[in-house]
Design a protein around this motif. Structure first.
Motif, PDB file in Angstrom:
ATOM      1  N   SER A 188      13.782 118.208  59.774  1.00 37.92           N
ATOM      2  CA  SER A 188      15.176 117.814  59.554  1.00 37.92           C
ATOM      3  C   SER A 188      15.598 117.954  58.091  1.00 37.92           C
ATOM      4  O   SER A 188      16.775 117.762  57.780  1.00 37.92           O
ATOM      5  N   ASP A 189      14.663 118.274  57.191  1.00 43.36           N
ATOM      6  CA  ASP A 189      15.040 118.425  55.767  1.00 43.36           C
ATOM      7  C   ASP A 189      16.121 119.491  55.629  1.00 43.36           C
ATOM      8  O   ASP A 189      15.987 120.595  56.177  1.00 43.36           O
ATOM      9  N   LYS A 190      17.140 119.158  54.881  1.00 41.03           N
ATOM     10  CA  LYS A 190      18.201 120.147  54.654  1.00 41.03           C
ATOM     11  C   LYS A 190      17.732 121.264  53.729  1.00 41.03           C
ATOM     12  O   LYS A 190      18.111 122.418  53.875  1.00 41.03           O
ATOM     13  N   HIS A 191      16.929 120.896  52.738  1.00 37.25           N
ATOM     14  CA  HIS A 191      16.494 121.883  51.751  1.00 37.25           C
ATOM     15  C   HIS A 191      14.979 122.031  51.775  1.00 37.25           C
ATOM     16  O   HIS A 191      14.251 121.098  52.080  1.00 37.25           O
ATOM     17  N   SER A 192      14.543 123.229  51.400  1.00 36.46           N
ATOM     18  CA  SER A 192      13.114 123.465  51.213  1.00 36.46           C
ATOM     19  C   SER A 192      12.764 123.159  49.759  1.00 36.46           C
ATOM     20  O   SER A 192      13.619 122.784  48.962  1.00 36.46           O
ATOM     21  N   GLY A 193      11.491 123.300  49.418  1.00 34.48           N
ATOM     22  CA  GLY A 193      11.046 123.087  48.039  1.00 34.48           C
ATOM     23  C   GLY A 193      11.808 123.988  47.070  1.00 34.48           C
ATOM     24  O   GLY A 193      12.438 124.970  47.475  1.00 34.48           O
ATOM     25  N   TRP A 194      11.718 123.634  45.767  1.00 33.96           N
ATOM     26  CA  TRP A 194      12.623 124.247  44.786  1.00 33.96           C
ATOM     27  C   TRP A 194      12.330 125.726  44.516  1.00 33.96           C
ATOM     28  O   TRP A 194      13.172 126.431  43.967  1.00 33.96           O
ATOM     29  N   TRP A 195      11.136 126.220  44.884  1.00 35.83           N
ATOM     30  CA  TRP A 195      10.844 127.635  44.660  1.00 35.83           C
ATOM     31  C   TRP A 195      10.414 128.282  45.974  1.00 35.83           C
ATOM     32  O   TRP A 195       9.570 129.164  45.991  1.00 35.83           O
ATOM     33  N   ASP A 196      11.046 127.856  47.043  1.00 38.47           N
ATOM     34  CA  ASP A 196      10.701 128.361  48.371  1.00 38.47           C
ATOM     35  C   ASP A 196      10.984 129.856  48.504  1.00 38.47           C
ATOM     36  O   ASP A 196      10.346 130.547  49.304  1.00 38.47           O
ATOM     37  N   ASN A 197      11.934 130.360  47.714  1.00 37.66           N
ATOM     38  CA  ASN A 197      12.214 131.804  47.769  1.00 37.66           C
ATOM     39  C   ASN A 197      11.107 132.628  47.110  1.00 37.66           C
ATOM     40  O   ASN A 197      11.022 133.836  47.303  1.00 37.66           O
ATOM     41  N   MET A 198      10.245 131.977  46.328  1.00 39.34           N
ATOM     42  CA  MET A 198       9.203 132.697  45.583  1.00 39.34           C
ATOM     43  C   MET A 198       7.818 132.496  46.187  1.00 39.34           C
ATOM     44  O   MET A 198       6.942 133.352  46.033  1.00 39.34           O
ATOM     45  N   VAL A 199       7.630 131.370  46.884  1.00 35.31           N
ATOM     46  CA  VAL A 199       6.286 130.970  47.329  1.00 35.31           C
ATOM     47  C   VAL A 199       6.262 130.860  48.857  1.00 35.31           C
ATOM     48  O   VAL A 199       6.999 130.042  49.428  1.00 35.31           O
ATOM     49  N   GLY A 200       5.410 131.634  49.479  1.00 30.39           N
ATOM     50  CA  GLY A 200       5.281 131.558  50.935  1.00 30.39           C
ATOM     51  C   GLY A 200       4.572 132.804  51.441  1.00 30.39           C
ATOM     52  O   GLY A 200       4.314 133.738  50.660  1.00 30.39           O
ATOM     53  N   PRO A 201       4.284 132.838  52.727  1.00 27.33           N
ATOM     54  CA  PRO A 201       3.607 134.020  53.281  1.00 27.33           C
ATOM     55  C   PRO A 201       4.476 135.265  53.137  1.00 27.33           C
ATOM     56  O   PRO A 201       5.620 135.263  53.584  1.00 27.33           O
ATOM     57  N   GLY A 202       3.958 136.284  52.479  1.00 25.02           N
ATOM     58  CA  GLY A 202       4.704 137.521  52.293  1.00 25.02           C
ATOM     59  C   GLY A 202       5.675 137.481  51.131  1.00 25.02           C
ATOM     60  O   GLY A 202       6.302 138.493  50.813  1.00 25.02           O
ATOM     61  N   LYS A 203       5.839 136.333  50.499  1.00 24.37           N
ATOM     62  CA  LYS A 203       6.743 136.222  49.356  1.00 24.37           C
ATOM     63  C   LYS A 203       6.012 136.625  48.075  1.00 24.37           C
ATOM     64  O   LYS A 203       4.804 136.849  48.074  1.00 24.37           O
ATOM     65  N   PRO A 204       6.744 136.764  46.968  1.00 21.43           N
ATOM     66  CA  PRO A 204       6.091 137.242  45.738  1.00 21.43           C
ATOM     67  C   PRO A 204       4.801 136.484  45.404  1.00 21.43           C
ATOM     68  O   PRO A 204       3.788 137.098  45.086  1.00 21.43           O
ATOM     69  N   ILE A 205       4.871 135.160  45.463  1.00 20.09           N
ATOM     70  CA  ILE A 205       3.630 134.386  45.310  1.00 20.09           C
ATOM     71  C   ILE A 205       3.158 134.086  46.726  1.00 20.09           C
ATOM     72  O   ILE A 205       3.547 133.107  47.356  1.00 20.09           O
ATOM     73  N   ASP A 206       2.306 134.998  47.208  1.00 18.08           N
ATOM     74  CA  ASP A 206       2.014 135.113  48.648  1.00 18.08           C
ATOM     75  C   ASP A 206       0.931 134.118  49.041  1.00 18.08           C
ATOM     76  O   ASP A 206      -0.225 134.231  48.625  1.00 18.08           O
ATOM     77  N   THR A 207       1.327 133.162  49.875  1.00 20.57           N
ATOM     78  CA  THR A 207       0.363 132.135  50.280  1.00 20.57           C
ATOM     79  C   THR A 207      -0.638 132.641  51.313  1.00 20.57           C
ATOM     80  O   THR A 207      -1.572 131.922  51.671  1.00 20.57           O
ATOM     81  N   ASN A 208      -0.456 133.882  51.783  1.00 24.14           N
ATOM     82  CA  ASN A 208      -1.528 134.497  52.576  1.00 24.14           C
ATOM     83  C   ASN A 208      -2.676 134.940  51.682  1.00 24.14           C
ATOM     84  O   ASN A 208      -3.784 135.186  52.148  1.00 24.14           O
ATOM     85  N   VAL A 209      -2.405 135.072  50.412  1.00 22.05           N
ATOM     86  CA  VAL A 209      -3.395 135.562  49.453  1.00 22.05           C
ATOM     87  C   VAL A 209      -3.845 134.444  48.519  1.00 22.05           C
ATOM     88  O   VAL A 209      -5.033 134.274  48.245  1.00 22.05           O
TER      89      VAL A 209
END
Lengths: 379, 379
Positions: free
Chosen positions: B70-91
């Protein structure tokens, strides 16, 4: 050379009463008003040598000279106005005034409201640049001046100069517009609103009726001035003046003064909060926000300038980031497009927006030369 | 692609206790402290894929994902950190923390002071960037991480990144320094001091012990945030977003909202004043002011960088006037002079300082490519 060479010497302000009602841009009517005025030099028989000095946010009528020999400081533009100075009082009859709504003797929030018998405070009407031009025209009438040899102003003063040239083209021979802008940018408005909010949310503001509560919103006005002051100075100039110089040998690890710049700013804020009226400060910032002469001409500045007959001299300063040279370019481009006579000087300066009060050589020389040309016209 | 593709999904913060005393730069010793932390991705067996995210003034540990659907917002750098994102949490195994002195769960002014049984408030010691590096090193130890694949931060976070590379060169393989500066300029310090003075002179501040008085210095914090916000945005960006758009059809001639930008700023200020702790804000601005790694090396930044072994990636944004590209150039020049490996990206952006949180294509691509290189090293 006597001791007072270059200075207008001792001067006395005069309060001039205007008893005819004044219809204001906001729809209100001011039944009467006073303007506090100083004059320097002598009006010639043809009344062709009059120069009007329009002040900026925190300026006033005391442009040059001293009120007493013991005064520590001269008027705010004493380096520009005086015998032999760029605005030469041997040639020109110079008028400085405190704008309507000000806090230095002209009618404003500190004045008595005839309807209540108490100070107007927040009930003083909002005044605009257009309103100021009307009051200054009455001032010209009072002195029998049909045409100004020049209307001159820096910053908010430059806005009044532009508005004069637009609203009363037949009464302005030269418009000198210094460190100004054709309207505030969004960022300018944003800074103004933060300043206003600091004042308005000060618990000592009392909705603008702080006088009745025997107090002043010093905290808010101090913050407003500190912030404003940063925007008046160039980043480079501030850096060169203070750098990261510490007050003591090492970091204090507390919220007292570490850096000299903190001491400087707080001092400026403290001083201003004691001497300047908060309601006037609010009113002046709104006059800045509202100024936008193109708005009556479909946002077309060239059209706004179409009917002016003044010759224009526009001056900007390289490190001014409040009203950057680009803002002066907007004015110059519109004047050229409107086929007006315009000269433009961009001064390399360290002094940011405050440069219009300083003495960069190219600026002083430029003013000297331009005013010298006008002097020949009035001779 | 599932609904959560690209997102780390639901995450849970953890509070980690550090029971060994911490000697601080200001001479005080903190007997113990907690750090609030989030992690994303999986630490590999070699513990070679760990990335530390250092936050800026008002950031925290909640870098990516949501705490509840139900959170309206994600963490403050969600556009940068995540699977497949620049800071790739798959790696990468990515750690975000709330810095010591913060107000989001780590030990700070809101925490209990064991000596008094009450919240520290203003008695929480002043923390510096060097102190943060010490605490973050203990965090690395806690996870058994000897060497960070990368330490990454924007703004004040970039300062922590630099300090890491200087203080613990053997523990940082890559330092990614975004929208940062080797030290604050005089103007930066001046703005910080105005913000602090707004907070400290708020009558509800009570010398930092507002909690005991069941109040918050909302007015001061609001003004600080409004002013700060202007400095995070570019003049152009602010102009393009709001221009001189009015809330109503015409000027109001009062001090309510005329321009949309006023509404926006006041909203930002109001929101922040409710959720952020004023003592933490003060502390963070001081950490910014004090950061100056060259000061221990005779003001020679090149010398400060002499012993670092991290490869560096420096990113700046064209319209950032808080930490302009020129400030990044200072870092890059010193790194080159110190014969370090450095890559530099200057992103054309409308977003001012805030660009480091935005998604300008060249920035996202640059981060992607650089992190991709690191990914190959840890594979």
């Amino acid at each position: 050379m006597t001791k007072n060479s270059g200075s207008v010497g001792l001067v006395r302000p005069q309060k001039i009463a205007f008893e005819q009602p004044l219809a204001l841009q906001n729809g209100q009517v001011l039944p009467r008003f006073d303007l506090m005025v100083e004059t320097y030099g002598t009006l010639n028989a043809a009344k062709s040598n009059a120069v009007l000095i329009c002040h900026a946010l925190s300026g006033n009528h005391h442009v040059a000279g001293k009120h007493a020999d013991s005064d520590k400081h001269s008027g705010w533009w004493d380096n520009m106005v005086g015998p032999g100075k760029p605005i030469d009082t041997n040639v020109f009859f110079v008028i400085g005034l405190n704008n309507l709504g000000g806090c230095h003797g002209s009618s404003g929030p500190l004045s008595n409201n005839p309807e209540t018998g108490k100070a107007y405070g927040a009930d003083f009407p909002m005044i605009t640049v257009k309103d100021w031009v009307q009051t200054q025209a009455r001032l010209a009438d009072y002195f029998g001046i049909n045409v100004w040899a020049a209307v001159i102003g820096g910053s908010l003063g430059g806005m009044q100069t532009m508005q004069w040239a637009i609203d009363m083209p037949e009464r302005v021979r030269h418009a000198i517009i210094i460190a100004s802008a054709p309207k505030l940018s969004t960022q300018n408005i944003a800074f103004n609103d933060v300043a206003r909010q600091a004042i308005i949310t000060d618990p000592d503001f009392y909705a603008g009726h702080y006088q009745e509560h025997q107090t002043l919103p010093r905290r808010g006005l101090r913050i407003a001035r500190m912030m404003g002051h940063i925007t008046y100075l160039s980043e480079d100039g501030l850096g060169k003046k203070f750098g990261r110089a510490l007050r003591n040998d090492d970091y204090q690890f507390n919220y007292d003064i570490d850096f000299e710049v903190e001491s400087y700013l707080r001092y400026q804020g403290d001083k201003f909060a004691e001497i300047f009226d908060a309601n006037t400060y609010l009113l002046m910032t709104k006059a800045l926000d509202y100024f936008d002469p193109a708005v009556d001409f479909d946002d077309d500045l060239q059209a706004a300038f179409k009917h002016i007959s003044a010759k224009c001299f526009v001056v900007s300063f390289s490190t001014d980031w409040r009203f950057s040279p680009e803002r002066s370019h907007e004015i110059v481009r519109a004047l050229i497009a409107a086929e007006k006579s315009v000269q433009y000087l961009e001064v390399l300066s360290q002094h940011g927006h405050d440069a219009f009060l300083m003495e960069d050589a190219a600026y002083m020389r430029g003013m000297h030369v331009y005013m010298g040309k006008i002097a020949k016209e009035v001779a």
